[in-house]
Design a protein around this motif. Structure first.
Motif: not given
Length: 526
Positions: A502-506
């Motif tokens: 999720l952090l990477t996508v964000l």
């Protein structure tokens, strides 16, 4: 018969609980462990149960004939060797008292590990002989026992119970891997001291380091003594996917020879039943000659000293110092001592080959108990409200006395440095400082303040397992989990992975929006 007699009989019959005699197979441990197991055996017999005891051919304590049980003697040398243990005790005392090289001390510890290894090997050989004797195994199955009662200090009874498919009840304080709680209950090293460390449940940072290092050392002992023996045997008879400690952890009820007047507060489990002091009982009258000697003490009272069955005598210089210290006291002394009579022995001291420990501790004139720190002696002293002077020698004795000293009911001495003056000062402190006796009375009051007697509680749970064919509803299945599952490392790893995704996508989304914003600004400027 008169109407009154008939009425009395009817009342007695109605008030007596129904007795449904069960059949119990007992696989005991020799030595002092048998002494307290036999208390349960006798009580089971008294309540109408049929008890069968498996014993090796070279057993030290367990008799082949008894009115309380039927014995099955296995032609296997798997009992305790009294002479070897006695020699080890004396060597330990001499090394601690007179000093020795580091190499000598390490050699003694290595010899002890070797002794435990050989004992484990003999027990497994005895169990293998039973398993391979088809006629004996069939007779054990045909007997239709209701459960196996065993002490898991050795694993023979655990293995036999599982082989027969019977419920397991433990009379326990130790397993083959150490203190029993650690095998089944959560035991955080941050506040659960490893036995032998002499630490409390309130540890400093350095003490927590010490506790963990000692835990690592116990893991080494397990690796050396148990791991080479049990896995091959268990894999052969129970399957390649079975870890030997799972068989211990699958026991239905753990009758723990301990309680929280002795143990520091800690997590426990529903199938652990505390029965500390179950072997304790009111004192009986002393033999006439011994009673006369006790009464002759007048207002000063009596000191009782015994260092257990393995220590029949001490080094001569220490014996002389102890006798000289006793001689300077106004109290009478009853001392279990089988060695040479000390030249410094006073007229106030009676030497005996054997003494009725429980009956002497329960006598109102007994003022102090000088002991080695065995669990049975500690619990009898608590039960009878007698403060202690400790001369711990080996195994768990130092730790037992540390717990008593931390509660203010014992003065503990070091066998390496004790002499006449140190011993005499310790005796006078415990005799004449009121706090020792007062705190022991408080501890005894806590121990006795229970809804039922410890022995009754133990028998209730044994009969509970008989009635319900086990106690699976009290047994945790956590032992079947891997360390990764138990500590939820897999769950944490999964959640961390999701969080990272999720952090990477964000981050990519923010970068995309930022680039889009910059592109639009650039387009407007152009």
């Amino acid at each position: 018969m008169t109407k009154l007699t008939l009425l009395t009989l009817a009342v007695l019959l109605c008030s007596s609980p129904p007795v449904n005699g069960g059949k119990v197979l007992v696989f005991p441990v020799d030595g002092s462990h048998w002494v307290n197991m036999n208390v349960i055996v006798e009580e089971l017999h008294a309540r109408g149960h049929e008890v069968t005891v498996l014993r090796p051919s070279d057993t030290w304590y367990i008799k082949p004939n008894s009115p309380h049980y039927k014995a099955i003697t296995i032609n296997s040398p798997a009992g305790f060797d009294k002479q070897n243990f006695g020699t080890y005790v004396m060597n330990t005392i001499k090394m601690r008292r007179y000093g020795s090289s580091l190499w000598s001390r390490l050699s003694l510890e290595y010899d002890l590990l070797q002794t435990f290894y050989q004992m484990g090997k003999q027990v497994l050989q005895m169990v293998e002989n039973i398993f391979e004797d088809k006629e004996m195994m069939q007779s054990l199955r045909d007997a239709k026992y209701d459960l196996v009662l065993t002490d898991p200090t050795i694993g023979g009874g655990v293995l036999l119970g599982h082989r027969l498919g019977l419920p397991l009840v433990f009379n326990v304080r130790w397993t083959i891997q150490g203190e029993a709680h650690q095998a089944i209950a959560p035991s955080p090293l941050s506040y659960i001291p490893i036995p032998g460390t002499e630490l409390t449940d309130r540890m400093t940072f350095m003490q927590r380091i010490e506790n963990i290092l000692y835990y690592i050392f116990t893991c080494f002992q397990i690796w050396y003594v148990d791991d080479p023996l049990y896995p091959p045997f268990v894999h052969r008879y129970f399957g390649k996917d079975v870890h030997y400690m799972e068989l211990f952890q699958a026991a239905d009820v753990w009758l723990m020879r301990n309680d929280f007047t002795f143990e520091f507060p800690r997590p426990t489990m529903p199938n652990i039943v505390y029965m500390s002091g179950f072997q304790c009982k009111p004192s009986k009258p002393l033999p006439t000659e011994l009673e006369d000697f006790v009464q002759s003490s007048g207002e000063h009272g009596v000191i009782v000293m015994t260092l257990g069955t393995l220590v029949e005598h001490l080094p001569e210089d220490l014996t002389e110092d102890i006798a000289a210290a006793f001689a300077e006291l106004p109290q009478k002394v009853i001392w279990r001592h089988k060695g040479k009579k000390p030249s410094t022995l006073g007229n106030n001291t009676l030497l005996l080959d054997w003494l009725p420990q429980n009956d002497l501790l329960g006598h109102p004139k007994t003022k102090v108990f000088v002991a080695h720190g065995g669990t049975n002696g500690m619990q009898e002293a608590i039960y009878h409200r007698v403060p202690l002077v400790g001369l711990p020698l080996m195994f768990d004795q130092q730790d037992n006395f540390f717990r008593m000293a931390s509660r203010g009911v014992a003065k503990v001495l070091d066998i390496a440095t004790v002499n006449k003056d140190i011993f005499l000062d310790a005796l006078k402190e415990v005799l004449y400082k009121p706090s020792y006796r007062e705190k022991m009375k408080e501890l005894s009051s806590l121990h006795r303040d229970q809804p039922m007697k410890p022995l009754d509680r133990a028998i209730f749970w044994i009969e509970f397992v008989m009635r319900h064919k086990g106690a699976a509803h009290l047994r945790t299945e956590s032992y079947k989990m891997s360390m990764i599952q138990y500590f939820s490392i897999d769950v944490l790893a999964f959640l961390l992975t999701i969080a990272l995704i999720l952090l990477t996508v964000l981050i990519y989304l923010v970068k995309f929006l930022w680039r889009s914003l910059l592109y639009r600004r650039k387009a407007k400027e152009e």
